[in-house]
Design a protein around this motif. Structure first.
Motif, PDB file in Angstrom:
ATOM      1  N   THR A  87       8.881 -14.498  76.418  1.00  0.00           N
ATOM      2  CA  THR A  87       8.253 -15.489  77.309  1.00  0.00           C
ATOM      3  C   THR A  87       6.749 -15.271  77.245  1.00  0.00           C
ATOM      4  N   ILE A  88       6.069 -16.149  76.517  1.00  0.00           N
ATOM      5  CA  ILE A  88       4.635 -15.991  76.251  1.00  0.00           C
ATOM      6  C   ILE A  88       3.858 -16.948  77.142  1.00  0.00           C
ATOM      7  N   GLU A  89       3.016 -16.395  78.001  1.00  0.00           N
ATOM      8  CA  GLU A  89       2.140 -17.198  78.854  1.00  0.00           C
ATOM      9  C   GLU A  89       0.719 -17.158  78.301  1.00  0.00           C
ATOM     10  N   MET A  90       0.075 -18.313  78.288  1.00  0.00           N
ATOM     11  CA  MET A  90      -1.316 -18.383  77.845  1.00  0.00           C
ATOM     12  C   MET A  90      -2.062 -19.395  78.699  1.00  0.00           C
ATOM     13  N   ASP A  91      -3.357 -19.163  78.829  1.00  0.00           N
ATOM     14  CA  ASP A  91      -4.224 -20.026  79.619  1.00  0.00           C
ATOM     15  C   ASP A  91      -4.935 -20.996  78.684  1.00  0.00           C
ATOM     16  N   GLY A  92      -4.722 -22.304  78.914  1.00  0.00           N
ATOM     17  CA  GLY A  92      -5.334 -23.301  78.044  1.00  0.00           C
ATOM     18  C   GLY A  92      -6.845 -23.353  78.151  1.00  0.00           C
ATOM     19  N   ALA A  93      -7.406 -22.840  79.247  1.00  0.00           N
ATOM     20  CA  ALA A  93      -8.855 -22.867  79.397  1.00  0.00           C
ATOM     21  C   ALA A  93      -9.543 -21.842  78.504  1.00  0.00           C
ATOM     22  N   SER A  94      -8.912 -20.684  78.315  1.00  0.00           N
ATOM     23  CA  SER A  94      -9.519 -19.625  77.502  1.00  0.00           C
ATOM     24  C   SER A  94      -8.930 -19.539  76.103  1.00  0.00           C
ATOM     25  N   ASN A  95      -7.842 -20.257  75.839  1.00  0.00           N
ATOM     26  CA  ASN A  95      -7.234 -20.285  74.500  1.00  0.00           C
ATOM     27  C   ASN A  95      -7.077 -21.737  74.075  1.00  0.00           C
ATOM     28  N   ARG A  96      -8.187 -22.402  73.922  1.00  0.00           N
ATOM     29  CA  ARG A  96      -8.169 -23.852  73.734  1.00  0.00           C
ATOM     30  C   ARG A  96      -8.444 -24.296  72.299  1.00  0.00           C
ATOM     31  N   ARG A  97      -8.724 -23.354  71.412  1.00  0.00           N
ATOM     32  CA  ARG A  97      -9.107 -23.726  70.050  1.00  0.00           C
ATOM     33  C   ARG A  97      -7.889 -23.968  69.175  1.00  0.00           C
ATOM     34  N   ILE A  98      -8.123 -24.563  68.029  1.00  0.00           N
ATOM     35  CA  ILE A  98      -7.036 -24.842  67.103  1.00  0.00           C
ATOM     36  C   ILE A  98      -6.445 -23.546  66.553  1.00  0.00           C
ATOM     37  N   GLU A  99      -7.254 -22.477  66.442  1.00  0.00           N
ATOM     38  CA  GLU A  99      -6.733 -21.199  65.953  1.00  0.00           C
ATOM     39  C   GLU A  99      -5.693 -20.629  66.915  1.00  0.00           C
ATOM     40  N   ASP A 100      -5.893 -20.813  68.230  1.00  0.00           N
ATOM     41  CA  ASP A 100      -4.926 -20.321  69.217  1.00  0.00           C
ATOM     42  C   ASP A 100      -3.602 -21.062  69.107  1.00  0.00           C
ATOM     43  N   VAL A 101      -3.664 -22.368  68.873  1.00  0.00           N
ATOM     44  CA  VAL A 101      -2.438 -23.158  68.724  1.00  0.00           C
ATOM     45  C   VAL A 101      -1.725 -22.783  67.427  1.00  0.00           C
ATOM     46  N   ARG A 102      -2.460 -22.489  66.395  1.00  0.00           N
ATOM     47  CA  ARG A 102      -1.824 -22.059  65.143  1.00  0.00           C
ATOM     48  C   ARG A 102      -1.080 -20.752  65.346  1.00  0.00           C
ATOM     49  N   GLY A 103      -1.607 -19.883  66.233  1.00  0.00           N
ATOM     50  CA  GLY A 103      -0.885 -18.649  66.552  1.00  0.00           C
ATOM     51  C   GLY A 103       0.444 -18.934  67.221  1.00  0.00           C
ATOM     52  N   ILE A 104       0.483 -19.947  68.122  1.00  0.00           N
ATOM     53  CA  ILE A 104       1.739 -20.335  68.763  1.00  0.00           C
ATOM     54  C   ILE A 104       2.722 -20.856  67.716  1.00  0.00           C
ATOM     55  N   ILE A 105       2.241 -21.697  66.830  1.00  0.00           N
ATOM     56  CA  ILE A 105       3.119 -22.269  65.796  1.00  0.00           C
ATOM     57  C   ILE A 105       3.693 -21.162  64.917  1.00  0.00           C
ATOM     58  N   GLU A 106       2.870 -20.160  64.614  1.00  0.00           N
ATOM     59  CA  GLU A 106       3.343 -19.055  63.775  1.00  0.00           C
ATOM     60  C   GLU A 106       4.405 -18.238  64.505  1.00  0.00           C
ATOM     61  N   GLN A 107       4.198 -17.984  65.796  1.00  0.00           N
ATOM     62  CA  GLN A 107       5.189 -17.216  66.558  1.00  0.00           C
ATOM     63  C   GLN A 107       6.497 -17.970  66.729  1.00  0.00           C
ATOM     64  N   SER A 108       6.430 -19.301  66.785  1.00  0.00           N
ATOM     65  CA  SER A 108       7.648 -20.086  67.002  1.00  0.00           C
ATOM     66  C   SER A 108       8.607 -20.005  65.816  1.00  0.00           C
ATOM     67  N   LYS A 109       8.148 -19.538  64.674  1.00  0.00           N
ATOM     68  CA  LYS A 109       9.025 -19.441  63.492  1.00  0.00           C
ATOM     69  C   LYS A 109      10.006 -18.283  63.617  1.00  0.00           C
ATOM     70  N   TYR A 110       9.682 -17.294  64.454  1.00  0.00           N
ATOM     71  CA  TYR A 110      10.529 -16.102  64.567  1.00  0.00           C
ATOM     72  C   TYR A 110      11.491 -16.248  65.745  1.00  0.00           C
ATOM     73  N   LYS A 111      12.704 -15.768  65.550  1.00  0.00           N
ATOM     74  CA  LYS A 111      13.718 -15.852  66.588  1.00  0.00           C
ATOM     75  C   LYS A 111      13.430 -14.841  67.695  1.00  0.00           C
ATOM     76  N   PRO A 112      13.946 -15.107  68.906  1.00  0.00           N
ATOM     77  CA  PRO A 112      13.699 -14.179  70.026  1.00  0.00           C
ATOM     78  C   PRO A 112      14.329 -12.814  69.791  1.00  0.00           C
ATOM     79  N   SER A 113      13.682 -11.791  70.293  1.00  0.00           N
ATOM     80  CA  SER A 113      14.166 -10.425  70.095  1.00  0.00           C
ATOM     81  C   SER A 113      15.005  -9.930  71.263  1.00  0.00           C
ATOM     82  N   LEU A 114      14.764 -10.405  72.477  1.00  0.00           N
ATOM     83  CA  LEU A 114      15.493  -9.937  73.646  1.00  0.00           C
ATOM     84  C   LEU A 114      16.210 -11.066  74.370  1.00  0.00           C
ATOM     85  N   GLY A 115      15.524 -12.175  74.574  1.00  0.00           N
ATOM     86  CA  GLY A 115      16.090 -13.281  75.343  1.00  0.00           C
ATOM     87  C   GLY A 115      16.848 -14.271  74.475  1.00  0.00           C
TER      88      GLY A 115
END
Length: 500
Positions: A87-115
């Motif tokens: 469960t990843i929480e992020m603040d859109g005000a401080s993580n608003r760049r395209i690089e931050d969104v690319r990090g989310i897209i990259e993490q979404s490729k991996y399956k959950p480890s606990l949940g």
């Protein structure tokens, strides 16, 4: 720990004032009808982030997806501590760049480890840049089966339509005053704090429908009053006007008594807050019938007209005094209107034997009769005195507009010239430039027309004629250097190029 964090809801049934949202999300969890992306929007402190965390914990619970997570399994325990790996929480005000969104897209490729799911909670999502939104679109529309998005924002209108169409939207409404007061009672009883109910109502009103803001003020009130939250201490802390002073002020106005001392007392407070408290008092007076119904509308109108003046930077004491004068004037107008018909005596009808007809001279019409006949023939002009000079009325119109909007009044005074007033039409000559004309059009229906009807009559309207410069004069004005060169080349001495 602050009260807002200590009493943060951990289940849907603990949400305050958001019953419809809690019910919809609970039924979706129980029935398994889950979307891939959700959007929670609404006022700050209304429960958006808390609902997102409860919803994410319900999805990750090891005992199965349900509206009520167990809070005991390892997944729930880590979620409650805010350290769940999936469960990843992020603040859109401080993580608003395209690089931050690319990090989310990259993490979404991996399956959950606990949940059970990979859940991304993005708070204040409207702060993302346009490029970041565009990068998120495809993943948001067709994410992997193990990915869920929960977006939260206080301003959904700033989100692109392409984002809105890809999410299930839930609007968190402003929390009702009664619900906040009931919640405060529960918290104060648990904390062992003595309180007066009017003090809780003051805190709830000052919170503006935000539970978090209200709890912050409540914590401040507990410290200020030393564990005994009274109405007097709370009003002093918040800088609110005592309701007894307002009641005395309006009662004196209605009775026609002097309010000078009370006005000086009100001047000690912030004028914007005084106007707000006056509006609230009049609203309660309307419901409880504390004041005559006939005075409520003009009083409320005077307050509504005063609030924009503060936005224009007018002095607070002047605005308060002006509002008081308007209220006093509104009390005198009905008495004047009722006094006029009593000047005209209506003869009593008596049954008498018919008398022989005699030639009687026609009586000369009195000024009162002439005025009544004129008003009967032309109702549009009956709202002003028949002998009123149209030029003087035009000056009154300018003063009335200038008292509400200084800039617009200056345009009327400097750029519009009175020509005539005939058959309900006010003819003006306009010297307004493009910016002044735009200002006139912007305020025509909302300000100019009401003032015009009040001064010149209910059916009055404005017609203008705008002088246009001759082509040669306009060319001279716009091209002075070229005109000088032409005069030099042609050898003219009197400066009249048009004669050459």
């Amino acid at each position: 720990m602050s009260l807002a964090l200590k009493y943060r809801p951990k289940h849907f049934n603990e949400l305050v004032g958001q019953e419809s949202v809690a019910k919809t999300l609970s039924l979706a969890l129980e029935s398994g009808r889950l979307a891939h992306a959700y959007l929670f929007s609404g006022l700050r402190g209304s429960g958006k982030t808390s609902s997102a965390r409860i919803f994410a914990r319900a999805l990750q619970c090891a005992k199965g997806i349900s509206a009520t997570p167990c809070d005991s399994c390892p997944s729930c325990a880590e979620s409650l501590q805010g350290s769940h790996l999936d469960t990843i929480e992020m603040d859109g005000a401080s993580n608003r760049r395209i690089e931050d969104v690319r990090g989310i897209i990259e993490q979404s490729k991996y399956k959950p480890s606990l949940g059970r799911f990979k859940i991304f909670i993005i708070d204040e999502v409207h702060m993302l840049t346009k490029e970041a939104f565009n990068a998120l679109l495809k993943t948001l529309e067709e994410p992997p089966a193990h990915v869920k998005f929960i977006l939260a924002t206080t301003d959904p209108f700033k989100l692109p339509a392409t984002i809105l169409s890809r999410t299930q939207q839930f609007h968190f409404k402003k929390i009702p005053l009664k619900a906040i007061v009931a919640h405060l009672k529960l918290i104060f009883e648990k904390e062992g704090v003595d309180y007066e109910e009017p003090a809780l109502e003051m805190l709830a009103r000052s919170g503006g429908g935000s539970l978090r803001d209200t709890l912050t003020l409540a914590e401040q009130a507990i410290s200020f009053s030393n564990q005994n939250v009274s109405a007097l201490a709370t009003s002093q802390m918040l800088g609110l006007v005592d309701s007894r002073v307002l009641e005395e002020f309006f009662s004196a106005l209605v009775a026609g008594k002097s309010v000078e001392n009370l006005l000086q007392s009100l001047a000690e407070y912030d004028t914007a807050m005084v106007l707000e408290e006056m509006a609230r008092f009049l609203k309660e007076a309307m419901l409880s019938q504390k004041l005559p119904s006939g005075v409520l509308e003009p009083f409320m109108s005077a307050i509504a007209q005063a609030q924009p003046l503060l936005n224009y930077g007018a002095d607070g004491d002047f605005v308060l005094a002006l509002s008081t004068l308007k209220m006093q004037a509104s009390l005198q107008q009905p008495q004047t209107a009722q006094a006029q018909p009593t000047q005209i005596a209506t003869p009593k009808t008596t049954h008498q034997a018919p008398q022989p007809q005699q030639a009687t001279p026609h009586p000369q019409p009195t000024p009162t009769t002439q005025a009544l006949q004129t008003a009967h023939k032309n109702p549009a002009q009956s709202t002003r005195p028949p002998q009123a000079d149209p030029k003087e009325l035009f000056k009154q119109l300018i003063a009335k507009i200038e008292s509400t909007n200084t800039k617009l009044g200056r345009v009327f005074r400097e750029l519009l010239v009175f020509k005539s007033f005939d058959n309900g039409i006010l003819f003006l000559h306009s010297n307004a430039d493009e910016s002044a004309s735009l200002l006139l059009r912007e305020h025509y229906k909302t300000l100019i027309v009401p003032c015009l009807k009040e001064v010149f009559g209910a059916n009055a309207r404005i017609e203008t004629d705008k002088s246009k410069p001759k082509p040669l004069e306009q060319f001279k004005e716009n091209n002075p250097s070229l005109m000088q060169a032409m005069q030099d080349n042609l050898g003219t001495t009197d400066g009249k190029v048009e004669d050459c």
